[in-house]
Design an enzyme around this catalytic site. Structure first.
Site, short mmCIF file in Angstrom:
data_model
loop_
_atom_site.label_atom_id
_atom_site.label_comp_id
_atom_site.label_asym_id
_atom_site.label_seq_id
_atom_site.Cartn_x
_atom_site.Cartn_y
_atom_site.Cartn_z
N THR A 137 1.74 6.44 -3.24
CA THR A 137 2.19 5.34 -4.10
C THR A 137 2.64 5.85 -5.47
O THR A 137 2.17 6.91 -5.93
CB THR A 137 1.04 4.33 -4.28
OG1 THR A 137 1.41 3.38 -5.27
CG2 THR A 137 -0.26 5.01 -4.74
N ASP A 138 3.50 5.06 -6.12
CA ASP A 138 3.89 5.41 -7.50
C ASP A 138 2.74 5.21 -8.48
O ASP A 138 2.77 5.71 -9.60
CB ASP A 138 5.12 4.59 -7.93
CG ASP A 138 4.94 3.08 -7.86
OD1 ASP A 138 3.83 2.61 -7.54
OD2 ASP A 138 5.92 2.34 -8.14
N GLU A 139 1.69 4.46 -8.05
CA GLU A 139 0.60 4.15 -8.99
C GLU A 139 -0.17 5.39 -9.42
O GLU A 139 -0.88 5.36 -10.42
CB GLU A 139 -0.38 3.14 -8.36
CG GLU A 139 0.28 1.83 -8.01
CD GLU A 139 -0.67 0.65 -7.92
OE1 GLU A 139 -1.83 0.78 -8.33
OE2 GLU A 139 -0.22 -0.40 -7.44
N TYR A 163 -8.23 2.22 -6.93
CA TYR A 163 -7.27 2.38 -5.83
C TYR A 163 -6.37 3.59 -6.09
O TYR A 163 -6.26 4.50 -5.26
CB TYR A 163 -6.42 1.11 -5.67
CG TYR A 163 -5.15 1.36 -4.87
CD1 TYR A 163 -5.21 1.65 -3.51
CD2 TYR A 163 -3.89 1.34 -5.48
CE1 TYR A 163 -4.05 1.91 -2.78
CE2 TYR A 163 -2.73 1.59 -4.75
CZ TYR A 163 -2.82 1.88 -3.41
OH TYR A 163 -1.68 2.14 -2.68
N LYS A 167 -5.99 7.24 -4.14
CA LYS A 167 -4.74 7.72 -3.54
C LYS A 167 -4.38 9.08 -4.16
O LYS A 167 -3.90 9.98 -3.47
CB LYS A 167 -3.59 6.72 -3.79
CG LYS A 167 -3.70 5.41 -3.02
CD LYS A 167 -3.66 5.55 -1.51
CE LYS A 167 -2.30 5.96 -0.98
NZ LYS A 167 -2.28 5.97 0.52
P1 NAD Z 1 -2.31 -2.74 4.30
O1 NAD Z 1 -3.57 -2.98 3.54
O2 NAD Z 1 -1.42 -3.89 4.64
O3 NAD Z 1 -2.64 -2.00 5.67
C1 NAD Z 1 -3.57 -0.96 5.76
C2 NAD Z 1 -3.90 -0.76 7.23
O4 NAD Z 1 -4.81 0.33 7.35
C3 NAD Z 1 -4.57 -1.98 7.89
O5 NAD Z 1 -3.99 -2.24 9.15
C4 NAD Z 1 -6.03 -1.54 8.04
O6 NAD Z 1 -6.68 -2.14 9.16
C5 NAD Z 1 -5.86 -0.04 8.22
N1 NAD Z 1 -7.07 0.71 7.83
C6 NAD Z 1 -7.79 0.58 6.69
N2 NAD Z 1 -8.83 1.43 6.70
C7 NAD Z 1 -8.75 2.14 7.85
C8 NAD Z 1 -9.52 3.19 8.41
N3 NAD Z 1 -10.61 3.67 7.79
N4 NAD Z 1 -9.15 3.68 9.61
C9 NAD Z 1 -8.07 3.19 10.26
N5 NAD Z 1 -7.30 2.19 9.77
C10 NAD Z 1 -7.64 1.67 8.58
O7 NAD Z 1 -1.52 -1.63 3.46
P2 NAD Z 1 0.04 -1.42 3.24
O8 NAD Z 1 0.48 -2.25 2.11
O9 NAD Z 1 0.72 -1.53 4.54
O10 NAD Z 1 0.05 0.10 2.75
C11 NAD Z 1 0.17 1.17 3.68
C12 NAD Z 1 0.14 2.48 2.92
O11 NAD Z 1 1.21 2.50 1.99
C13 NAD Z 1 -1.13 2.70 2.12
O12 NAD Z 1 -1.47 4.07 2.21
C14 NAD Z 1 -0.74 2.35 0.69
O13 NAD Z 1 -1.50 3.07 -0.23
C15 NAD Z 1 0.71 2.79 0.69
N6 NAD Z 1 1.58 2.08 -0.24
C16 NAD Z 1 1.70 0.71 -0.19
C17 NAD Z 1 2.61 0.06 -1.03
C18 NAD Z 1 2.80 -1.42 -0.99
O14 NAD Z 1 3.55 -1.95 -1.83
N7 NAD Z 1 2.18 -2.17 -0.09
C19 NAD Z 1 3.36 0.82 -1.94
C20 NAD Z 1 3.18 2.20 -2.00
C21 NAD Z 1 2.31 2.82 -1.13
O1 DAU Z 2 3.31 0.28 -6.72
C1 DAU Z 2 2.87 0.44 -5.41
C2 DAU Z 2 1.64 -0.42 -5.17
O2 DAU Z 2 2.09 -1.76 -5.10
C3 DAU Z 2 0.89 -0.05 -3.89
O3 DAU Z 2 0.40 1.26 -4.01
C4 DAU Z 2 -0.26 -1.03 -3.63
O4 DAU Z 2 -0.85 -0.75 -2.39
C5 DAU Z 2 0.30 -2.43 -3.61
O5 DAU Z 2 -0.76 -3.38 -3.47
C6 DAU Z 2 1.08 -2.72 -4.90
O6 DAU Z 2 0.20 -2.76 -6.04
P1 DAU Z 2 0.36 -3.85 -7.21
O7 DAU Z 2 -0.92 -3.98 -7.90
O8 DAU Z 2 1.56 -3.54 -8.04
O9 DAU Z 2 0.75 -5.15 -6.29
P2 DAU Z 2 0.24 -6.67 -6.37
O10 DAU Z 2 1.06 -7.42 -5.37
O11 DAU Z 2 -1.23 -6.79 -6.28
O12 DAU Z 2 0.68 -7.11 -7.83
C7 DAU Z 2 2.02 -7.00 -8.27
C8 DAU Z 2 2.07 -7.41 -9.73
O13 DAU Z 2 1.78 -8.82 -9.81
C9 DAU Z 2 1.04 -6.74 -10.60
O14 DAU Z 2 1.59 -6.52 -11.89
C10 DAU Z 2 -0.10 -7.73 -10.69
C11 DAU Z 2 0.63 -9.06 -10.62
N1 DAU Z 2 -0.12 -10.18 -9.98
C12 DAU Z 2 -0.65 -9.96 -8.75
C13 DAU Z 2 -1.34 -10.96 -8.10
C14 DAU Z 2 -1.95 -10.71 -6.73
C15 DAU Z 2 -0.22 -11.41 -10.61
O15 DAU Z 2 0.29 -11.61 -11.71
N2 DAU Z 2 -0.91 -12.41 -9.96
C16 DAU Z 2 -1.49 -12.23 -8.75
O16 DAU Z 2 -2.14 -13.18 -8.23
#
Ligand code: NAD
Ligand code: DAU
Length: 356
Positions: A137-139, A163, A167
């Protein structure tokens, strides 16, 4: 050009991005074998793969990436040559409430998977064709000010939440396995994804669902935090490009070129819902916007410099945020039977804890 078929292990393939990736891969490479390993935590959902159920080349196993005997057996049985590692605890707000699971899955789980794959790779002659692709992730780069340049692959790590710290820990392990053992690893660090199968706790689905239910739209702090939105299909094509053409040991940043302030994004969603949803309980839906207490340690701005993947691998995002959000809103409108069961008692308890 012909390509050699692959045997993939996709961890977290029943989650949001993982399931989109499984759809992408099975659609593009029907001759490849795909094994999904997913623990089915609250975020995992077999329904995300329902339309692929019964395909001969796809196998689903419910299990933990931290279960070494299970992982060893699967790598051997399926002759896995490519791991695509999505499994993680992924939600920042949950990491603030309970960081332990994040360290366990994201750090210890990734370590277990790396170690199992290293042994498997060695047992198979340290093949140069093997790949371990880690999704990050970019985080991990921390928070940007309004005028700062976007994150590049050389930006120093500065994670601010449990989180992102977990990562970052997993990224460092992946890096070390390449440098120490020569394991052919790849890594992508991407910005915020959105699109189908996004669990309701995250900003975009949460706002869509709350608008449809006439519930308050909770905007953290002043709503001026910026995220760089990447359509999930574009993320999948980036991972595809890196697996096929990326250089082992390298990291590639992936972004959508779509920086938007949270409050502006919520307004866009309200306008789309007002236009597309016939029976909204509250209209215009922007009347539901409510400013709530800020997330502790809330990162102000993320932005990705994706020059490396663009110039070296020829990847660019196809979706604009306007078109991508419209597609996403349409998806949530036509898939109420997907998201309604996810608003379980357990989810309501989580919701009360964060938003009470
Ligand atoms: P998500 O939470 O929707 O899905 C995670 C999946 O992993 C789920 O299906 C869960 O059951 C499975 N899981 C969790 N713990 C496990 C374990 N111990 N063993 C096997 N499976 C397990 O997450 P996502 O949003 O799809 O993110 C996927 C990946 O991408 C993550 O590594 C996250 O850090 C990364 N990522 C997400 C975003 C985003 O915006 N969602 C952005 C950047 C990076
Ligand atoms: O940047 C990549 C990341 O993006 C991933 O690594 C994470 O897995 C993914 O969850 C996401 O993280 P964020 O914290 O950026 O996403 P989230 O959807 O939780 O929130 C997006 C923005 O919106 C953040 O600035 C917080 C704000 N927010 C979020 C929620 C859930 C609100 O203002 N209100 C809310 O209820």
């Amino acid at each position: 050009m012909s390509r050699t078929s692959r045997n993939l292990l996709v961890t977290g393939g029943a989650g949001f991005i993982g399931s989109n990736f499984v759809h992408h891969w099975c659609g593009h490479y029907p001759g490849d074998r795909v094994l999904v390993l997913d623990a089915l935590t609250y975020a995992g959902n077999r329904q995300n793969l329902a339309s692929l159920e019964g395909k001969a080349n796809l196998r689903f196993v419910q299990g933990d990436i931290g279960d070494r005997p299970l992982v060893d057996g699967l790598l051997r049985e399926e002759a896995i040559d490519t791991v695509v590692h999505f499994a993680a605890e992924s939600h920042v707000d949950r990491s603030i409430l309970g960081p332990g699971a994040f360290v366990q899955t994201n750090v210890v789980g990734t370590f277990t998977l790396l170690e199992a794959f290293r042994q498997h790779w060695m047992a198979n002659g340290q093949s140069a064709e093997y790949r371990f692709h880690h999704i990050s992730t970019d985080e991990v780069y921390g928070s940007l000010g309004a005028e700062d340049p976007a994150f590049s692959e050389t930006t120093p790590y500065a994670p601010n939440s449990p989180y992102s710290a977990s990562k970052a820990g997993s990224d460092h392990l992946v890096r070390a396995y390449y440098h120490t053992y020569g394991l052919p690893t790849l890594m992508t660090n991407c910005s915020n994804n959105y699109g189908p199968y996004h669990f309701p706790e995250k900003l975009i689905p949460l706002m869509c669902i709350n608008i449809l239910m006439g519930k308050p739209l909770p905007v953290y702090g002043d709503g001026q935090n910026v995220r760089d939105w990447l359509y999930v299909g574009d993320h999948c094509s980036a991972v595809d490009a890196v697996i096929h053409r990326g250089t082992p040991g390298e990291t590639y940043n992936v972004g959508g070129n779509n920086e938007v302030k949270n409050l502006d994004l919520v307004h866009m969603l309200c306008n789309l819902m007002d236009e597309l949803a016939p029976d909204l309980p509250v209209r215009p839906s922007k009347k539901l916007i409510t400013f709530v207490k800020d997330r502790p340690g809330h990162d102000r701005r993320y932005a990705i410099d994706a020059t490396k993947i663009q110039t070296e691998l020829g990847w660019t995002p196809a979706e604009t945020v306007e078109k991508g959000l419209r597609r996403t809103v349409e998806w949530y409108l036509s898939h109420q039977s997907w998201w309604q069961p996810l608003l379980s008692e357990e989810y309501q308890a989580y919701y009360r804890q964060v938003y009470a």
